[in-house]
Write a protein that holds these residues in place. Structure first.
Motif, PDB file in Angstrom:
ATOM      1  N   SER A   9       0.684  -1.048   0.076  1.00 33.56           N
ATOM      2  CA  SER A   9       0.054  -0.131  -0.295  1.00 33.56           C
ATOM      3  C   SER A   9       0.954   1.354   0.175  1.00 33.56           C
ATOM      4  O   SER A   9       0.341   2.272  -0.551  1.00 33.56           O
ATOM      5  N   PHE A  10       2.235   1.245   0.792  1.00 36.91           N
ATOM      6  CA  PHE A  10       2.929   2.261   0.594  1.00 36.91           C
ATOM      7  C   PHE A  10       2.387   3.573   0.955  1.00 36.91           C
ATOM      8  O   PHE A  10       2.246   4.600   0.456  1.00 36.91           O
ATOM      9  N   ARG A  87       8.924  -9.552  -0.759  1.00 40.23           N
ATOM     10  CA  ARG A  87       8.474  -9.064   0.565  1.00 40.23           C
ATOM     11  C   ARG A  87       9.500  -8.754   1.535  1.00 40.23           C
ATOM     12  O   ARG A  87      10.538  -9.548   1.373  1.00 40.23           O
ATOM     13  N   GLY A  88       9.049  -8.044   2.501  1.00 41.86           N
ATOM     14  CA  GLY A  88      10.060  -7.797   3.677  1.00 41.86           C
ATOM     15  C   GLY A  88       9.441  -8.283   4.798  1.00 41.86           C
ATOM     16  O   GLY A  88       8.244  -8.420   5.017  1.00 41.86           O
ATOM     17  N   ARG A  90       9.824  -8.503   9.057  1.00 38.86           N
ATOM     18  CA  ARG A  90      10.052  -7.613  10.151  1.00 38.86           C
ATOM     19  C   ARG A  90      10.208  -8.598  11.405  1.00 38.86           C
ATOM     20  O   ARG A  90      11.025  -8.346  12.196  1.00 38.86           O
ATOM     21  N   THR A 118      14.191  -7.257   6.979  1.00 38.52           N
ATOM     22  CA  THR A 118      14.696  -5.751   7.438  1.00 38.52           C
ATOM     23  C   THR A 118      15.778  -5.718   8.025  1.00 38.52           C
ATOM     24  O   THR A 118      16.504  -6.278   8.778  1.00 38.52           O
ATOM     25  N   THR A 122      15.568  -0.494  11.040  1.00 36.59           N
ATOM     26  CA  THR A 122      14.091   0.005  10.388  1.00 36.59           C
ATOM     27  C   THR A 122      13.092  -1.124  10.794  1.00 36.59           C
ATOM     28  O   THR A 122      11.907  -1.020  10.357  1.00 36.59           O
ATOM     29  N   ILE A 125       9.330   0.006  12.198  1.00 37.88           N
ATOM     30  CA  ILE A 125       8.773   1.120  11.299  1.00 37.88           C
ATOM     31  C   ILE A 125       7.557   0.464  10.724  1.00 37.88           C
ATOM     32  O   ILE A 125       7.979  -0.619   9.855  1.00 37.88           O
TER      33      ILE A 125
HETATM   34  P1  ADP Z   1       0.662  -3.997   2.872  1.00 44.77           P
HETATM   35  O1  ADP Z   1      -0.333  -2.930   2.968  1.00 44.77           O
HETATM   36  O2  ADP Z   1       0.395  -5.294   2.032  1.00 44.77           O
HETATM   37  O3  ADP Z   1       1.045  -4.369   4.355  1.00 44.77           O
HETATM   38  P2  ADP Z   1       2.888  -2.466   3.030  1.00 44.77           P
HETATM   39  O4  ADP Z   1       2.987  -1.205   1.929  1.00 44.77           O
HETATM   40  O5  ADP Z   1       2.721  -2.048   4.490  1.00 44.77           O
HETATM   41  O6  ADP Z   1       1.951  -3.422   2.445  1.00 44.77           O
HETATM   42  O7  ADP Z   1       4.106  -3.252   2.976  1.00 44.77           O
HETATM   43  C1  ADP Z   1       4.765  -3.885   1.959  1.00 44.77           C
HETATM   44  C2  ADP Z   1       5.682  -4.985   2.128  1.00 44.77           C
HETATM   45  O8  ADP Z   1       6.741  -4.166   2.854  1.00 44.77           O
HETATM   46  C3  ADP Z   1       5.448  -5.959   2.999  1.00 44.77           C
HETATM   47  O9  ADP Z   1       6.257  -7.084   2.721  1.00 44.77           O
HETATM   48  C4  ADP Z   1       5.958  -5.612   4.352  1.00 44.77           C
HETATM   49  O10 ADP Z   1       6.319  -7.030   5.242  1.00 44.77           O
HETATM   50  C5  ADP Z   1       7.136  -5.077   4.048  1.00 44.77           C
HETATM   51  N1  ADP Z   1       7.520  -3.996   5.144  1.00 44.77           N
HETATM   52  C6  ADP Z   1       6.594  -2.895   5.823  1.00 44.77           C
HETATM   53  N2  ADP Z   1       7.467  -2.319   6.620  1.00 44.77           N
HETATM   54  C7  ADP Z   1       8.781  -2.682   6.690  1.00 44.77           C
HETATM   55  C8  ADP Z   1       9.992  -2.534   7.218  1.00 44.77           C
HETATM   56  N3  ADP Z   1       9.967  -1.647   8.394  1.00 44.77           N
HETATM   57  N4  ADP Z   1      11.038  -3.259   7.137  1.00 44.77           N
HETATM   58  C9  ADP Z   1      10.958  -4.284   6.153  1.00 44.77           C
HETATM   59  N5  ADP Z   1       9.806  -4.362   5.526  1.00 44.77           N
HETATM   60  C10 ADP Z   1       8.740  -3.827   5.746  1.00 44.77           C
END
Ligand code: ADP
Length: 151
Positions: A9-10, A87-88, A90, A118, A122, A125
């Motif tokens: 979603s960012f 995907r990230g 945490r 991650t 960070t 976050i």
């Molecule tokens: P969603 O709405 O799908 O959760 P996000 O934009 O929040 O989308 O997250 C997109 C991706 O970024 C996901 O894989 C999430 O785990 C990863 N992500 C979010 N925050 C962090 C962070 N602080 N460190 C690493 N990865 C992250």
């Protein structure tokens, strides 16, 4: 050509996303940061704002593209010829959530999900915490790239 999409979603992009995207550049030839459009969800930032924040943050990096999409992520992967979803991770909660999505996506299409852990700095976050800080007039600037600006 190794092409990955990083879906999310960012709302807004954070330094956590920034870290994952920056590090993915050494793994793929092209990384498409793809903003999923969900009509049911209320966002703090418009789609245009969210796209601009990401584009501005990666102006210097030609391998990174920013797009938006409707529908299933695996269908969008097929549309843009991406074999990988990035995907990230945490924490264990992310892992459990991401595992179910990745298994479902593998049932739907032959697409590999690649996880990056991650950076420790960070890992706490999230976009939802950033939105809370913004709503309560806190200093959000340490949590997001400089390109994220309030109107
Ligand atoms: P969603 O709405 O799908 O959760 P996000 O934009 O929040 O989308 O997250 C997109 C991706 O970024 C996901 O894989 C999430 O785990 C990863 N992500 C979010 N925050 C962090 C962070 N602080 N460190 C690493 N990865 C992250």
């Amino acid at each position: 050509m190794k092409r990955a999409i990083f879906p999310g979603s960012f709302d807004p992009i954070t330094l956590g996303h920034y870290d994952i995207i920056s590090r993915s550049v050494s793994l793929f030839d092209e990384v498409i940061v793809a903003i999923g459009i969900n009509a049911e969800k209320k966002y703090m930032f418009s789609l245009e704002e969210r796209m601009t924040f990401i584009e501005d943050a990666f102006k210097h990096e030609p391998k990174i593209k920013v797009t938006s999409y409707n529908g299933l992520t695996v269908d969008y992967c097929k549309e843009v010829n991406a074999e990988f979803i990035l995907r990230g991770l945490r924490n264990p909660a992310d892992f459990e959530f991401e595992k179910a999505i990745a298994h479902t996506n593998r049932d739907l299409a032959p697409i590999e999900t690649v996880f990056l852990l991650t950076a420790a700095s960070t890992s706490y976050i999230s976009s939802s915490i950033v939105r809370d800080v913004i709503r309560n007039n806190g200093d959000y600037t340490k949590l997001v790239p400089n390109s994220v600006k309030l109107k």
